[in-house]
Design an enzyme around this catalytic site. Structure first.
Site, mmCIF file in Angstrom:
data_model
loop_
_atom_site.group_PDB
_atom_site.id
_atom_site.type_symbol
_atom_site.label_atom_id
_atom_site.label_comp_id
_atom_site.label_asym_id
_atom_site.label_seq_id
_atom_site.Cartn_x
_atom_site.Cartn_y
_atom_site.Cartn_z
ATOM 1 N N SER A 47 0.826 -1.203 0.000
ATOM 2 C CA SER A 47 0.000 0.000 0.000
ATOM 3 C C SER A 47 0.861 1.254 0.000
ATOM 4 C CB SER A 47 -0.906 0.010 1.236
ATOM 5 O OG SER A 47 -1.569 1.250 1.347
ATOM 6 N N HIS A 67 -1.350 -1.362 -4.144
ATOM 7 C CA HIS A 67 -2.628 -1.026 -3.519
ATOM 8 C C HIS A 67 -2.710 0.477 -3.334
ATOM 9 C CE1 HIS A 67 -6.158 -2.188 -1.115
ATOM 10 N NE2 HIS A 67 -5.835 -1.176 -0.312
ATOM 11 N N ASP A 127 -5.170 3.443 -1.887
ATOM 12 C CA ASP A 127 -6.346 3.807 -1.103
ATOM 13 C C ASP A 127 -6.858 5.171 -1.545
ATOM 14 O OD1 ASP A 127 -6.755 1.709 1.062
ATOM 15 O OD2 ASP A 127 -4.616 2.130 1.285
ATOM 16 N N HIS A 152 -8.614 0.687 -3.947
ATOM 17 C CA HIS A 152 -9.527 0.462 -2.821
ATOM 18 C C HIS A 152 -10.283 1.767 -2.595
ATOM 19 C CE1 HIS A 152 -9.904 -0.579 1.769
ATOM 20 N NE2 HIS A 152 -11.074 -0.429 1.179
ATOM 21 N N GLY A 174 -9.349 4.033 6.938
ATOM 22 C CA GLY A 174 -9.180 5.475 7.022
ATOM 23 C C GLY A 174 -7.758 5.927 7.235
ATOM 24 N N PHE A 175 -6.967 5.109 7.935
ATOM 25 C CA PHE A 175 -5.591 5.502 8.237
ATOM 26 C C PHE A 175 -4.687 4.278 8.216
ATOM 27 C CE2 PHE A 175 -8.285 8.673 10.224
ATOM 28 C CZ PHE A 175 -7.686 9.854 9.827
ATOM 29 N N ASP A 218 -6.509 -6.501 4.770
ATOM 30 C CA ASP A 218 -5.908 -5.168 4.703
ATOM 31 C C ASP A 218 -6.002 -4.537 6.087
ATOM 32 O OD1 ASP A 218 -5.127 -2.583 4.207
ATOM 33 O OD2 ASP A 218 -6.721 -2.125 2.778
ATOM 34 N N GLY A 244 1.333 -1.974 4.309
ATOM 35 C CA GLY A 244 1.828 -0.628 4.093
ATOM 36 C C GLY A 244 3.109 -0.348 4.835
ATOM 37 N N SER A 245 3.010 -0.085 6.128
ATOM 38 C CA SER A 245 4.183 0.263 6.929
ATOM 39 C C SER A 245 5.214 -0.848 6.949
ATOM 40 C CB SER A 245 3.753 0.603 8.362
ATOM 41 O OG SER A 245 2.856 1.692 8.371
#
Length: 241
Positions: free
Chosen positions: A8, A32, A34, A65, A141-142, A174, A196-197
């Protein structure tokens, strides 16, 4: 067994998205993206012009997404822009069959996402209209949120339903996916992973993706040996697996 890794770029440097996407080109299957509108979720990220640019510059196909309040309007536009996959939220869509079919009709895979509090059961009949089911393992959202382990039961339930219906669907997770949690997700039956991270917080994002894939493959192999081989596929409908 085929697995699909989709880093992501929400966790990447937003001023260098194409570069971030291409840093994992040799290890990941998709990127990905967002898309958030600050209405369906409280955050605001990228929109259609950025995605159109990424389609032209990214070496990997895009997994979009849509965390937006009106996916019925927007989903087909992202598919027509060249996204390989477009996922809409069950909680936001008003005409799911029409919108999912429109995504497919525009040449993209269609995904349906479920928030943590959204049960799977009301949407089981819709699974024949989708190419991927996304079980959110954090509240959307985050990025960089803690994985909600109790949602593994929903992942396992989704895997059973998919297998019982004999559907060639990707089961994606996710939220909070890292080297520790991806093992549990894979063992529960997920075969597509958004991280992501865990990817873009690493010194070498490509190596991080490879490590995540190895961990998931090992967990899936162990689960298959212990409980029987889960349904899977060697590639996806658009050849991006």
């Amino acid at each position: 067994m085929a697995l699909r890794m989709a880093p992501s770029i929400l966790a990447a440097d937003m001023s260098r998205l194409a570069e971030a996407a291409n840093r994992v080109a040799g290890a990941a299957d998709m990127i990905h993206v967002d898309v958030m509108d600050s209405h369906f979720v409280p955050n605001l990220t990228v929109g259609l012009p950025v995605v159109e640019s990424l389609v032209r510059s990214a070496e990997l196909p895009l997994d979009i997404h849509l965390g937006v309040a009106d996916p019925d309007h927007w989903a087909i536009r992202y598919a027509e822009a060249g996204a390989a996959s477009v996922t809409i939220h069950a909680e936001a869509v008003k005409a799911p069959v029409r919108t999912l079919r429109a995504i497919r009709g525009a040449g993209a895979q269609a995904g349906l996402a479920l928030n943590p509090a959204t049960p799977l059961e009301p949407y089981e009949a819709l699974l024949r209209e989708v190419d991927m089911l996304l079980v959110m393992t954090v509240e959307p959202g985050f990025g960089n949120q803690e994985f909600l382990g109790y949602l593994l039961a929903k992942v396992s339930r989704a895997r059973r339903v998919i297998d019982e219906q004999g559907l060639p669907l990707w089961l994606q997770v996710d939220g909070g996916v890292n080297l520790r949690t991806i093992e549990s997700c894979a063992a529960a039956g997920a075969d597509a992973f958004v991280a992501g991270s865990a990817v873009y917080g690493a010194e070498d994002p490509g190596a991080a993706v490879a490590a995540l894939r190895r961990t998931a493959e090992e967990a899936r192999g162990l689960a298959a040996a212990n409980f029987g081989q889960p349904t899977n596929r060697e590639g996806d409908h658009n050849g991006t697996g």
